[in-house]
Motif scaffolding. Structure first.
Motif, short mmCIF file in Angstrom:
data_model
loop_
_atom_site.label_atom_id
_atom_site.label_comp_id
_atom_site.label_asym_id
_atom_site.label_seq_id
_atom_site.Cartn_x
_atom_site.Cartn_y
_atom_site.Cartn_z
N TYR A 168 -13.08 -4.12 -6.91
CA TYR A 168 -12.25 -3.23 -6.10
C TYR A 168 -11.66 -4.06 -4.96
CZ TYR A 168 -10.46 0.87 -3.77
OH TYR A 168 -9.61 1.80 -3.20
N PRO A 169 -10.37 -3.90 -4.65
CA PRO A 169 -9.40 -2.94 -5.18
C PRO A 169 -8.94 -3.27 -6.60
CG PRO A 169 -8.36 -4.41 -3.61
CD PRO A 169 -9.81 -4.70 -3.56
N GLN A 181 0.85 -1.19 0.00
CA GLN A 181 0.00 0.00 0.00
C GLN A 181 0.88 1.24 0.00
OE1 GLN A 181 -2.46 -1.24 3.49
NE2 GLN A 181 -4.16 -0.88 2.10
#
Length: 309
Positions: free
Chosen positions: A208-209, A3
């Motif tokens: 999603y993601p 991330q």
């Protein structure tokens, strides 16, 4: 997937007395705040971002950012004069952190000058390094490296505040948004651009993601990359989900079975398998049936006419 939290700042220097600064911050692909170029006020895109910013050292950072921006503008103007550069000029900053699944992290701070990498701050070494062999990069690197207190502050902000405190606080307050999962919806259909070619299309949307894996299976075996396989880039939908298409060129009635396989974080360890149903014989059956009906009708009409005569 790691991330990324990043702050992207762009400064346009039209002349020696002008500077327009804009900034946007993202966690992954979600915008969390923007800076208004007119008055340098911060607009938080979500209530939880404002909550996170007011916690811990975030409040101190928020109270000092305008001073940092003024110092940055002054430094750029001084550098332009010292190195005899010309206006207009664009200077960009990219700062943030990459956080991996095992919670290790790596902070980064890169500076661009008129569209080219200029210098970067090496967090582990606590020093600036040139990214181009130019006078500007040499002057900027030397000047920034001479400010030990600034280097120590940057090391703290990049390795401790952004990578740990800020990131974890944002994750805690924005858990519902940042950890959102939407299941993919896949459909398979065919197109016939020519008599000797069939295009199998796997359309996947609503997921999603963003990271996703889409592959074609021929008789249970994955089709390798090649000229017959064409997968589009991942495109955004209006509802903050994503879509893509994977197209496989095959020969009509080649005797093989084809399945589109989709793997996504929202599916866990499962895979979405969508087979292509070969209806290529359906038109032939329909035509044959129609011909037989026509012949039968003609025969019945001829027999009726013969009887009436």
């Amino acid at each position: 997937e790691p991330q990324v939290i990043q702050y992207l700042l762009t400064s346009l220097f039209a002349n020696i007395s002008s500077a327009e600064v804009s900034c946007v911050a993202h966690v992954g692909d979600i915008a969390i705040l923007t800076l208004d170029p007119a008055n340098w006020s911060i607009h938080f895109h979500w209530p939880w971002v404002s909550q996170a910013a007011s916690e811990g050292d975030g409040e101190k950072v928020m109270s000092q950012y305008k001073i940092v921006l003024r110092n940055m503008i002054r430094f750029v103007h001084d550098t332009v004069q010292q190195t005899k550069q010309h206006y207009p000029l664009v200077v960009q900053f990219r700062a943030g952190c990459v956080v991996y699944a095992n919670m290790t992290s790596q902070g980064f701070l890169n500076v661009g000058w008129d569209g080219r990498d200029l210098v970067a701050f090496e967090v582990d070494k606590q020093c600036w390094e040139a990214r181009q062999p130019s006078q500007v990069a040499e002057v900027v690197g030397k000047s920034l490296n001479s400010q030990k207190s600034v280097r120590m502050l940057l090391e703290y902000l990049l390795s401790i505040w952004i990578c740990q405190s800020n990131f974890l606080t944002l994750k805690r307050y924005g858990k519902e948004i940042l950890e959102r999962k939407e299941l993919p919806v896949a459909t398979v259909f065919a197109r016939t651009p020519s008599l000797n070619q069939l295009l199998l299309v796997c359309h996947v949307t609503g997921f999603y993601p963003r990271p996703i894996s889409v592959a074609w299976l021929r008789d249970g075996q994955e089709v390798p990359l090649g000229p017959a396989l064409n997968t589009s880039t991942i495109l955004p939908n209006a509802d903050l989900t994503y879509q893509l298409r994977s197209i496989l060129a095959v020969a009509p009635r080649d005797g093989h079975s084809y399945v589109c396989r989709v793997r996504h974080h929202s599916l866990g360890t499962r895979s979405l398998l969508i087979p292509w149903e070969n209806h290529s014989t359906a038109p032939n059956i329909s035509i044959t049936t129609a011909v037989l009906l026509l012949v039968a009708t003609a025969f019945a009409g001829g027999f009726w006419w013969w009887k009436r005569r």
